[in-house]
Scaffold this motif. Structure first.
Motif, short mmCIF file in Angstrom:
data_model
loop_
_atom_site.label_atom_id
_atom_site.label_comp_id
_atom_site.label_asym_id
_atom_site.label_seq_id
_atom_site.Cartn_x
_atom_site.Cartn_y
_atom_site.Cartn_z
N PRO A 54 -44.49 -7.03 63.71
CA PRO A 54 -43.49 -6.46 62.79
C PRO A 54 -42.08 -6.88 63.18
O PRO A 54 -41.81 -7.12 64.36
CB PRO A 54 -43.67 -4.94 62.99
N ALA A 55 -41.20 -7.00 62.18
CA ALA A 55 -39.79 -7.31 62.47
C ALA A 55 -39.12 -6.03 62.92
O ALA A 55 -39.31 -4.97 62.32
CB ALA A 55 -39.13 -7.85 61.21
N CYS A 56 -38.36 -6.12 63.98
CA CYS A 56 -37.69 -4.93 64.53
C CYS A 56 -36.19 -5.16 64.56
O CYS A 56 -35.73 -6.29 64.65
CB CYS A 56 -38.17 -4.64 65.95
N GLY A 57 -35.44 -4.07 64.50
CA GLY A 57 -34.00 -4.16 64.63
C GLY A 57 -33.47 -2.85 65.13
O GLY A 57 -34.23 -1.89 65.25
N PHE A 58 -32.20 -2.79 65.41
CA PHE A 58 -31.63 -1.53 65.89
C PHE A 58 -31.73 -0.46 64.81
O PHE A 58 -31.37 -0.68 63.67
CB PHE A 58 -30.16 -1.72 66.26
N GLY A 59 -32.17 0.72 65.21
CA GLY A 59 -32.16 1.86 64.30
C GLY A 59 -33.18 1.79 63.18
O GLY A 59 -33.10 2.55 62.25
N ARG A 60 -34.09 0.87 63.26
CA ARG A 60 -35.08 0.77 62.19
C ARG A 60 -36.46 0.72 62.84
O ARG A 60 -36.61 0.19 63.92
CB ARG A 60 -34.89 -0.51 61.38
N GLY A 61 -37.45 1.24 62.11
CA GLY A 61 -38.80 1.08 62.61
C GLY A 61 -39.25 -0.34 62.35
O GLY A 61 -38.52 -1.14 61.76
N GLY A 62 -40.45 -0.68 62.83
CA GLY A 62 -40.95 -2.03 62.60
C GLY A 62 -41.26 -2.27 61.14
O GLY A 62 -41.80 -1.39 60.46
N ILE A 63 -40.89 -3.43 60.65
CA ILE A 63 -41.18 -3.79 59.25
C ILE A 63 -42.41 -4.69 59.27
O ILE A 63 -42.39 -5.73 59.93
CB ILE A 63 -39.97 -4.52 58.61
N PRO A 64 -43.48 -4.30 58.56
CA PRO A 64 -44.72 -5.09 58.64
C PRO A 64 -44.53 -6.50 58.08
O PRO A 64 -43.88 -6.69 57.06
CB PRO A 64 -45.71 -4.30 57.78
N CYS A 65 -45.09 -7.47 58.78
CA CYS A 65 -44.93 -8.88 58.37
C CYS A 65 -46.27 -9.61 58.40
O CYS A 65 -47.19 -9.22 59.10
CB CYS A 65 -44.01 -9.61 59.35
N LYS A 66 -46.33 -10.65 57.62
CA LYS A 66 -47.47 -11.58 57.65
C LYS A 66 -46.90 -12.96 57.95
O LYS A 66 -45.71 -13.21 57.74
CB LYS A 66 -48.14 -11.63 56.27
N ILE A 67 -47.77 -13.82 58.40
CA ILE A 67 -47.27 -15.18 58.66
C ILE A 67 -47.77 -16.15 57.59
O ILE A 67 -48.96 -16.14 57.25
CB ILE A 67 -47.62 -15.66 60.09
N LEU A 68 -46.85 -16.90 57.05
CA LEU A 68 -47.16 -17.91 56.03
C LEU A 68 -46.98 -19.26 56.73
O LEU A 68 -45.85 -19.68 57.00
CB LEU A 68 -46.19 -17.75 54.87
N HIS A 69 -48.12 -19.89 57.08
CA HIS A 69 -48.06 -21.05 57.97
C HIS A 69 -47.43 -22.28 57.34
O HIS A 69 -46.89 -23.12 58.03
CB HIS A 69 -49.47 -21.39 58.47
N ASN A 70 -47.54 -22.39 56.02
CA ASN A 70 -47.07 -23.64 55.41
C ASN A 70 -46.02 -23.40 54.33
O ASN A 70 -46.10 -23.95 53.23
CB ASN A 70 -48.27 -24.41 54.83
N ARG A 121 -33.78 -32.22 51.69
CA ARG A 121 -34.85 -32.49 52.67
C ARG A 121 -35.87 -31.37 52.51
O ARG A 121 -35.52 -30.19 52.47
CB ARG A 121 -34.30 -32.45 54.09
N LEU A 122 -37.15 -31.77 52.34
CA LEU A 122 -38.21 -30.77 52.20
C LEU A 122 -38.69 -30.36 53.59
O LEU A 122 -39.08 -31.21 54.40
CB LEU A 122 -39.37 -31.32 51.37
N VAL A 123 -38.63 -29.08 53.86
CA VAL A 123 -39.05 -28.55 55.16
C VAL A 123 -40.36 -27.80 54.96
O VAL A 123 -40.52 -27.07 53.98
CB VAL A 123 -37.98 -27.56 55.68
N GLU A 124 -41.29 -28.01 55.87
CA GLU A 124 -42.52 -27.21 55.84
C GLU A 124 -42.69 -26.60 57.22
O GLU A 124 -42.73 -27.34 58.22
CB GLU A 124 -43.73 -28.07 55.48
N MET A 125 -42.69 -25.32 57.30
CA MET A 125 -42.81 -24.65 58.61
C MET A 125 -43.37 -23.23 58.42
O MET A 125 -43.30 -22.68 57.32
CB MET A 125 -41.44 -24.60 59.31
N PRO A 126 -43.89 -22.66 59.49
CA PRO A 126 -44.37 -21.28 59.37
C PRO A 126 -43.18 -20.32 59.25
O PRO A 126 -42.17 -20.52 59.93
CB PRO A 126 -45.10 -21.03 60.70
N VAL A 127 -43.31 -19.34 58.39
CA VAL A 127 -42.29 -18.30 58.31
C VAL A 127 -43.01 -16.94 58.29
O VAL A 127 -44.19 -16.86 57.96
CB VAL A 127 -41.38 -18.41 57.06
N HIS A 128 -42.27 -15.92 58.63
CA HIS A 128 -42.81 -14.57 58.59
C HIS A 128 -42.28 -13.91 57.32
O HIS A 128 -41.09 -14.04 57.02
CB HIS A 128 -42.42 -13.81 59.85
N VAL A 129 -43.17 -13.27 56.60
CA VAL A 129 -42.79 -12.68 55.31
C VAL A 129 -43.07 -11.19 55.36
O VAL A 129 -44.15 -10.78 55.82
CB VAL A 129 -43.62 -13.29 54.15
#
Lengths: 153, 80
Positions: free
Chosen positions: A64-80, A93-101
């Motif tokens: 989960p994504a975390c930050g100050f004063g917030r609970g964890g935000i649920p995330c999934k990973i999108l590999h491509n 430029r076309l970039v292809e990389m994993p990102v968390h959504v």
């Protein structure tokens, strides 16, 4: 090749902005991201995931994504995940990389405060992007046009 | 216009909206602090206290072309 950065310069909220353009199938559109060298990973916010209808069902869970004063935000990973970045002379430029959504489906089952907060958090482009694309970052708060990302030689 | 040109045009439109937010952030904080705004090019289409209500107002719009941002009055964004 360079890619311009935008700066938000107010006393309480100086930020470095980098625009990317999702080319992920059926999720075409711009994403306003905060360039955050304190974040090891790139995270597509709840608002942007919702707006671009990025499909997360069936994807692998990620931390989960975390930050100050917030609970964890649920995330999934999108590999491509695919997105364009654009130079001042309109070359892309076309970039292809994993990102968390942010996992909207899981988020909606959480308490209202967490949901409300999660939608306030912007998309973040992290160190993983700079590293994978071999870019260095130049930021000059005194001169907007001198802030950019540049390919490492 | 071919597909690539259409994408480039949409990217330009998006960048204009982004520039509008960056360059006017101080005013946006004054007028829309702690609210969500929907921006296209140099126009604020709608604003609202909640994301849900903003979406209601945007029902007739294609969301891909719009920037939706929460305008914090102050505070840090720290995610990891």
């Amino acid at each position: 090749m360079i890619f311009n950065l935008e700066l938000i310069k107010t006393k309480d909220a100086e930020r470095v902005i980098f625009n990317i353009f999702s080319m992920y199938p059926r999720c075409i559109g711009g994403i306003f991201t905060i360039l955050d060298t304190g974040s090891p990973r790139t995270i597509i916010s709840a608002a942007d995931a919702f707006r671009l209808k990025i499909p997360v069902n069936g994807l692998e869970d990620s931390r989960p994504a975390c930050g100050f004063g917030r609970g964890g935000i649920p995330c999934k990973i999108l590999h491509n995940f695919k997105f364009n970045i654009k130079s001042p002379d309109n070359k892309t430029r076309l970039v292809e990389m994993p990102v968390h959504v942010v996992d909207i489906t899981a988020l909606k089952k959480m308490n209202k405060d967490l949901i409300d907060n999660a939608f306030k958090v912007p998309s973040v482009i992290g160190i993983d992007f700079l590293r994978s694309q071999k870019l260095k970052m130049i930021v000059d708060f005194e001169n907007d046009s001198s802030s950019y990302l540049e390919e490492l030689k | 216009m071919n597909q690539e040109e259409i994408i480039l045009q949409k990217f330009d439109t998006f960048e204009n909206g982004s520039k509008f937010i960056s360059e006017n952030f101080q005013n946006l904080q004054k007028n829309y602090g702690d609210k969500f705004i929907a921006v296209k090019e140099d126009k604020i289409l709608f604003n609202s206290d909640s994301f849900e209500t903003l979406l209601e107002k945007l029902k007739k719009f294609q969301l891909n072309d719009i920037i939706i941002q929460f305008i914090p009055v102050k505070g840090e964004i720290i995610l990891y």
